[in-house]
Design an enzyme around this catalytic site. Sequence first.
Site, PDB file in Angstrom:
ATOM      1  N   GLY A 234      -7.028   3.759  15.486  1.00  0.00           N
ATOM      2  CA  GLY A 234      -7.842   4.813  14.895  1.00  0.00           C
ATOM      3  C   GLY A 234      -9.282   4.354  14.795  1.00  0.00           C
ATOM      4  O   GLY A 234     -10.194   4.997  15.291  1.00  0.00           O
ATOM      5  N   ILE A 462      -1.842   2.571  11.106  1.00  0.00           N
ATOM      6  CA  ILE A 462      -2.614   2.754  12.342  1.00  0.00           C
ATOM      7  C   ILE A 462      -2.630   1.463  13.164  1.00  0.00           C
ATOM      8  O   ILE A 462      -3.599   1.151  13.854  1.00  0.00           O
ATOM      9  CB  ILE A 462      -4.038   3.258  12.050  1.00  0.00           C
ATOM     10  CG1 ILE A 462      -4.819   2.291  11.146  1.00  0.00           C
ATOM     11  CG2 ILE A 462      -3.983   4.631  11.412  1.00  0.00           C
ATOM     12  CD1 ILE A 462      -6.312   2.650  11.020  1.00  0.00           C
ATOM     13  N   THR A 464      -2.113  -1.386  11.658  1.00  0.00           N
ATOM     14  CA  THR A 464      -2.575  -2.407  10.728  1.00  0.00           C
ATOM     15  C   THR A 464      -1.440  -3.256  10.178  1.00  0.00           C
ATOM     16  O   THR A 464      -1.691  -4.323   9.633  1.00  0.00           O
ATOM     17  CB  THR A 464      -3.282  -1.706   9.563  1.00  0.00           C
ATOM     18  OG1 THR A 464      -2.506  -0.549   9.205  1.00  0.00           O
ATOM     19  CG2 THR A 464      -4.664  -1.226   9.976  1.00  0.00           C
ATOM     20  N   ARG A 626      -4.637 -11.841  -2.319  1.00  0.00           N
ATOM     21  CA  ARG A 626      -3.302 -12.254  -1.876  1.00  0.00           C
ATOM     22  C   ARG A 626      -3.039 -11.725  -0.470  1.00  0.00           C
ATOM     23  O   ARG A 626      -3.288 -10.562  -0.178  1.00  0.00           O
ATOM     24  CB  ARG A 626      -2.243 -11.718  -2.837  1.00  0.00           C
ATOM     25  CG  ARG A 626      -0.822 -11.940  -2.311  1.00  0.00           C
ATOM     26  CD  ARG A 626       0.240 -11.425  -3.263  1.00  0.00           C
ATOM     27  NE  ARG A 626       0.413 -12.353  -4.364  1.00  0.00           N
ATOM     28  CZ  ARG A 626       0.612 -12.009  -5.624  1.00  0.00           C
ATOM     29  NH1 ARG A 626       0.647 -10.746  -5.953  1.00  0.00           N
ATOM     30  NH2 ARG A 626       0.761 -12.920  -6.556  1.00  0.00           N
ATOM     31  N   ILE A 627      -2.559 -12.599   0.379  1.00  0.00           N
ATOM     32  CA  ILE A 627      -2.213 -12.197   1.741  1.00  0.00           C
ATOM     33  C   ILE A 627      -0.709 -11.931   1.779  1.00  0.00           C
ATOM     34  O   ILE A 627       0.090 -12.846   1.573  1.00  0.00           O
ATOM     35  CB  ILE A 627      -2.614 -13.307   2.751  1.00  0.00           C
ATOM     36  CG1 ILE A 627      -4.134 -13.548   2.707  1.00  0.00           C
ATOM     37  CG2 ILE A 627      -2.157 -12.931   4.167  1.00  0.00           C
ATOM     38  CD1 ILE A 627      -4.987 -12.343   3.057  1.00  0.00           C
ATOM     39  N   LEU A 628      -0.330 -10.698   2.026  1.00  0.00           N
ATOM     40  CA  LEU A 628       1.087 -10.336   1.989  1.00  0.00           C
ATOM     41  C   LEU A 628       1.826 -10.867   3.215  1.00  0.00           C
ATOM     42  O   LEU A 628       3.007 -11.183   3.139  1.00  0.00           O
ATOM     43  CB  LEU A 628       1.249  -8.814   1.916  1.00  0.00           C
ATOM     44  CG  LEU A 628       0.611  -8.126   0.707  1.00  0.00           C
ATOM     45  CD1 LEU A 628       0.942  -6.638   0.716  1.00  0.00           C
ATOM     46  CD2 LEU A 628       1.069  -8.752  -0.604  1.00  0.00           C
ATOM     47  N   VAL A 700      -7.941  -6.229   4.601  1.00  0.00           N
ATOM     48  CA  VAL A 700      -8.225  -7.069   5.768  1.00  0.00           C
ATOM     49  C   VAL A 700      -8.540  -6.245   7.021  1.00  0.00           C
ATOM     50  O   VAL A 700      -8.807  -6.803   8.076  1.00  0.00           O
ATOM     51  CB  VAL A 700      -7.062  -8.027   6.107  1.00  0.00           C
ATOM     52  CG1 VAL A 700      -6.907  -9.081   5.037  1.00  0.00           C
ATOM     53  CG2 VAL A 700      -5.759  -7.270   6.313  1.00  0.00           C
ATOM     54  N   GLU A 702     -11.010  -4.313   8.086  1.00  0.00           N
ATOM     55  CA  GLU A 702     -12.328  -4.144   8.691  1.00  0.00           C
ATOM     56  C   GLU A 702     -13.194  -5.398   8.666  1.00  0.00           C
ATOM     57  O   GLU A 702     -14.083  -5.556   9.512  1.00  0.00           O
ATOM     58  CB  GLU A 702     -13.064  -2.990   7.990  1.00  0.00           C
ATOM     59  CG  GLU A 702     -12.291  -1.690   8.143  1.00  0.00           C
ATOM     60  CD  GLU A 702     -12.899  -0.538   7.366  1.00  0.00           C
ATOM     61  OE1 GLU A 702     -13.389   0.396   7.988  1.00  0.00           O
ATOM     62  OE2 GLU A 702     -12.868  -0.568   6.122  1.00  0.00           O
TER      63      GLU A 702
END
Length: 735
Positions: A234, A462, A464, A626-628, A700, A702
């Site tokens: 997108g 999209i 991500t 936090r990075i999932l 995260v 962009e």
Amino acid sequence: MTTVERTVLGVGIDRVDGGQKASGSAPYSGDVTYPGLVHAVLVRSTIAAGRIAAIDASGAEEVPGVLAVVTHENAPRVQRSPATPLWRQPPAPLQRTDIVHHGQYVAMVVADTVEQATEAARLVEVAYEPAEAVVRLDDPRAVDVEDPYGSDQTRGDSAAGLADADVVIDAQYTTPDETNNPMGLFATVAAWDGDRLTVHDTTQWPDSTRNALAGAFGVPESGVRVLAPFVGGGFGAGLRVWPHVILAAMAARVVGRPVKLMLTRPQMFTGIGHRPATIQRIRLGARRDGTLTAIEHESVQPSAIDDDNIVESVTTVSSVGYACPNVTTRDRLRRLNVPVPTSMRGPGDAQGHFGLECALDELAYELGIDPLELRMRNYAEEHPQLRLPWSSKALRRCYELGAERFGWWERDPQPRSMRRGDTLIGYGMAGVTFFWFQQPCEARATIDREGRAFVRSAATDIGTGTYTVMTQLSADRLGLRVDQVRMGLGDTELPSAPMQGGSGMTASLGSAIHDAAGNLIAAFLDLVADDIASPLRGLTAADVVAVDGRLQRRDDPAAGESYREMLDRHDLPDLTADGSAVPAKPEELGLAPAGPFAARFAEVHVDADLGRISVARLVTVVDAGRILNPKTARSQIIGGAVGGIGMALLEETVTDPGTGRIVNATFGDYLIAVNADVPDLDVSFVGDPDRFNPVGVKGVGEIGLVGVAPAIANAVFHATGRRIRTLPLTLDKLL
Ligand code: MOS
């Protein structure tokens, strides 16, 4: 009993939808078909301003298979769709004779096959009365509009700060129009059943598409269903409801058949927005020791004649990026006869960071201070505009780790000093302070008698990784394995969700799912509140943990039971709970909401004779809370960085000043970064969970793009001693 992996958050699992995508079974809107489906093809204006004098559709109507040729003369009347809270929608298509940009839709052909419709579209004859078109951002005839959203900022007295400075930098930076270019062509499939409408669309925001279609056709929103379970890329182009979406539904109404409308690649350049060009003037004042005394940042960007995107706040970074007491920022729109711009990955911040981070580099050389050191000396420990502590900020750690991984301190600061044979080597860096964004969102969660969860929302993925990280989050909150959770997205029948945009979906939807999962656990506890057979009776959510498909006492893991046991005993097929989340308010938390931060370090190689620039290394360190899932997060940063390399070196949508026609509207002519342009990309994450939402995440989506162009431009200066203030950095600008 087998013990499941308790911690699924923070683990780099593969995409849960990877198999569907790799096998081609993921249904994108362009893949959807219906019995009796026919095809619509659009005819575009060949002038940029004026009016339609006459249309002759007779030739087109004679082509075999043609069912309708729709023009302003015979189109059903449709309304301009209602505005969203963030922007107006485009004018309703095929309702009037005036032309305001090249490529505006003037007719639509519907035929049995796409080939027939394409052939007939070429035979539609349009006579125009052209008028003077204003298409250049530097055209003095263009009319300016103040930023209607009031994102301009002032603090202190920037004029006094400049007067007080030992050194002043005053420069103009320009960035060109760029075009969002997802690989997948945007497609809409529309089918009416009486006054009920079903639409499959390439959209980042199904609820908005539903609202716009209902408004355009004067039918209730409850009768419109929009599906977008898979969207492809997108990059912002799917945020708005474009005229072709309305036209697909119009075509289906006119011919009484389901209709597919897929844009062509050239139509993607005029019909789904683009990143607006900017002309930026930046003035920086500083003391000899590098302390900033003033920042002034003004920017102008194009808008269309009768259509507004949200104004991109290009100058925001100048008010929030550094601890400077005196700041003035101002964004303006300038109306042009061009297709309306829209957000493209990192809107505003992508262009604004190019200006500010290059200006800071210029200041560093002027002062003889290392560029990284200059940024450290002006580090914004608190939010400089709100005067509140950041909800999280590890930018200093980004700088330190990035410098270490890159080998920044081995750099000889002298421009043109590092060389290998005919190759000039340059090191450049940039800091990134990205905007914060979160929107209200809803979600629903169900657990059934098999102990499986179904979690859903109208939000989109999209590309991500939303399906994946939301599955992980749901599994973690509900104490299930990842393979016990099914995620439903991209359908307006599901709980309402905001756009997948502004890097805000993980915070928005994650917070809603966090709430729904908590409510579902509470619903199970309610179910057994008076159940003497349950070891959980009388407990509240705070007393239990969810693990291994069961709820158990926090203080006594042996005391608990599974979801299945509870449902079985109460003879229920499943249990469902809703959740929702609205963004917190800074004053309530006493915190300034922080978007992600990043530091970027680039090494470029420049051919000393030919000026050819290539990126040899790009080191990125991101604080995104936090990075999932480090795998999908890294994938976002890498994808963004590729876009950033394109922005730095290649991308530019060129509009012919005479005709207003985009002259490079194909993948052959509009250059984007390909494998040969992209070096190994080094990505690291640092920082703590953010305190502004319960999940602890920042976006995260962009930030991977933002700051790449200035880091590369600064490296090109270091390599060559030549300061290029206009993107893209093409070799003609070096010669
Ligand atoms: Mo993004 S440009 O907000 O899709």
